[in-house]
Design a protein around this motif. Structure first.
Motif, short mmCIF file in Angstrom:
data_model
loop_
_atom_site.label_atom_id
_atom_site.label_comp_id
_atom_site.label_asym_id
_atom_site.label_seq_id
_atom_site.Cartn_x
_atom_site.Cartn_y
_atom_site.Cartn_z
N SER A 57 0.83 -1.20 0.00
CA SER A 57 0.00 0.00 0.00
C SER A 57 0.87 1.25 0.00
CB SER A 57 -0.91 0.00 1.24
OG SER A 57 -1.57 1.25 1.37
N ARG A 217 -10.87 2.87 7.11
CA ARG A 217 -11.54 2.71 5.82
C ARG A 217 -11.41 4.00 5.00
NH1 ARG A 217 -17.77 0.98 5.69
NH2 ARG A 217 -17.89 2.79 7.07
N SER A 218 -11.38 5.15 5.67
CA SER A 218 -11.22 6.42 4.96
C SER A 218 -9.87 6.49 4.27
CB SER A 218 -11.38 7.60 5.93
OG SER A 218 -12.66 7.61 6.52
N TYR A 220 -8.05 3.49 3.37
CA TYR A 220 -7.87 2.32 2.51
C TYR A 220 -9.21 1.90 1.87
CZ TYR A 220 -3.59 1.97 5.28
OH TYR A 220 -2.39 2.22 5.91
N LYS A 221 -9.99 2.84 1.40
CA LYS A 221 -11.35 2.53 0.94
C LYS A 221 -11.37 1.45 -0.13
CE LYS A 221 -15.69 4.57 -0.60
NZ LYS A 221 -16.00 3.40 -1.43
N GLU A 222 -10.57 1.62 -1.18
CA GLU A 222 -10.58 0.65 -2.27
C GLU A 222 -10.18 -0.73 -1.80
OE1 GLU A 222 -8.66 -0.04 -6.74
OE2 GLU A 222 -8.34 1.85 -5.67
N ARG A 223 -9.12 -0.79 -0.99
CA ARG A 223 -8.67 -2.10 -0.48
C ARG A 223 -9.72 -2.73 0.42
NH1 ARG A 223 -2.95 -3.36 -0.48
NH2 ARG A 223 -1.86 -1.91 -1.84
N ASP A 225 -12.89 -2.25 0.32
CA ASP A 225 -14.01 -2.68 -0.50
C ASP A 225 -13.71 -4.04 -1.14
OD1 ASP A 225 -15.33 -0.35 0.11
OD2 ASP A 225 -14.99 0.60 -1.84
N ILE A 226 -12.52 -4.17 -1.69
CA ILE A 226 -12.13 -5.41 -2.38
C ILE A 226 -12.04 -6.58 -1.40
CG2 ILE A 226 -10.24 -6.55 -3.62
CD1 ILE A 226 -9.63 -3.79 -4.88
N THR A 230 -15.27 -3.45 4.15
CA THR A 230 -16.31 -2.41 4.20
C THR A 230 -17.67 -3.02 4.53
OG1 THR A 230 -15.14 -0.97 2.65
CG2 THR A 230 -17.51 -0.67 2.84
#
Length: 240
Positions: A57, A217-218, A220-223, A225-226, A230
Motif C-alpha cells: 500500500s 476505511r477512509s 484504505y477505501k478501495e482495499r 471494498d475489495i 467495508t
C-alpha cells in the motif's frame, strides 16, 4: 508447560492470584455474553483481514497505526472480559487515538517527520504538541465523514469519562459505599462481575473497535471494498 500446569510458586503471591481470578472472569464473560463476544471475535477477524491486505500500500505508514489500534483493541478485550472496567477504557482511548493519528498522517504526510522527530529536542517536542492535538484530529475525521467523526468524538469523550482519565464517573462505577457501617466502609472493585458496567464496557469495546476500523476505511477505501472489510464493518455495526 500447558495452561493447566503453571510454573512453580504460581499463586503464592497476590499478583499471580489476581491474574488467576481475572482469567476465571474471562472464561465467565466468554460463556455468559455469547452475543457480545461473537461480535468482538468477528471484529478481530476483520481487523486481521484488513492488516493482511496492506501489502504494497502507498499508505504504508498509516498501517503502523492500524496494527497499534488492533493491539489496543485486544488489550481492551482482555481487560473488559476480566472485569477491569476503568482500565479497559484507557486502552479504548488509545485504540481511537491510533486510528485518528493514522488518519491524520495519511492526510498530512509531510507531518510524519515532525511526529518522528519528537524526541530530537525540546523544540521538536513542542512542535508535536502544537500540531498533534486530539481535537484537531477529530475535526479532520468529521470533515472526511461527518457521521463517523461524530461517533469517534462521542466515544473518545466516553473513554475519558469512564476510565482513561481519573474522572468522577470512572471512580463511581467501581466504588461501593457502606454508610451503615461504623466507620463508613469504602470498597473498590478491581474485577467486576455481571453488571451494567460490564455490559456497557463490552458494548463500548465493540463500538470503539468498529469506529477505529471505519476511520482506517477512509484511508484504505478501495482495499477495504475489495477485501470485504467495508461490508463487514456495516454488518458489525448492526445493533450497536
Amino acid at each position: 508447560m500447558t495452561p493447566s500446569q503453571p510454573p512453580a510458586n504460581w499463586g503464592n503471591d497476590e499478583i499471580s492470584t489476581f491474574l488467576d481470578v481475572a482469567r476465571n472472569n474471562e472464561y465467565a464473560t466468554f460463556a455468559n455474553y455469547q452475543g457480545e463476544i461473537r461480535r468482538l471475535i468477528d471484529l478481530d477477524a476483520w481487523c486481521r483481514k484488513a492488516i493482511d491486505g496492506l501489502n504494497h500500500s502507498i499508505d504504508w505508514f498509516a498501517g503502523f497505526f492500524l496494527l497499534r489500534a488492533h493491539s489496543n483493541l485486544l488489550a481492551a478485550c482482555r481487560m473488559t472480559w476480566s472485569g477491569q472496567i476503568p482500565e479497559c477504557y484507557a486502552m479504548l482511548r488509545s485504540c481511537l487515538e491510533n486510528a485518528l493519528y493514522g488518519l491524520y498522517l495519511a492526510r498530512n504526510p509531510t507531518s510524519r517527520e515532525t511526529w518522528l522527530r519528537r524526541h530530537d529536542s525540546d523544540e521538536h517536542r513542542r512542535k508535536v504538541k502544537d500540531e498533534f492535538k486530539i481535537r484537531t484530529m477529530l475535526e479532520l475525521a468529521k470533515s472526511i465523514d461527518t457521521k463517523e467523526g461524530n461517533v469517534a468524538e462521542l466515544l473518545y469523550d466516553r473513554t475519558i469519562d469512564y476510565g482513561a482519565h481519573p474522572n468522577e464517573q470512572a471512580l463511581m462505577q467501581v466504588l461501593q459505599i457502606n454508610d451503615k457501617a461504623e466507620p463508613v466502609e469504602f470498597k473498590m472493585i478491581y474485577l467486576e462481575g455481571d453488571s451494567i458496567q460490564l455490559r456497557l464496557a463490552l458494548k463500548t469495546t465493540a463500538q470503539v473497535g468498529v469506529c477505529s476500523l471505519s476511520l482506517f476505511r477512509s484511508i484504505y477505501k478501495e482495499r477495504f471494498d475489495i477485501l470485504g472489510v467495508t461490508g463487514a464493518i456495516d454488518h458489525i455495526k448492526n445493533g450497536l
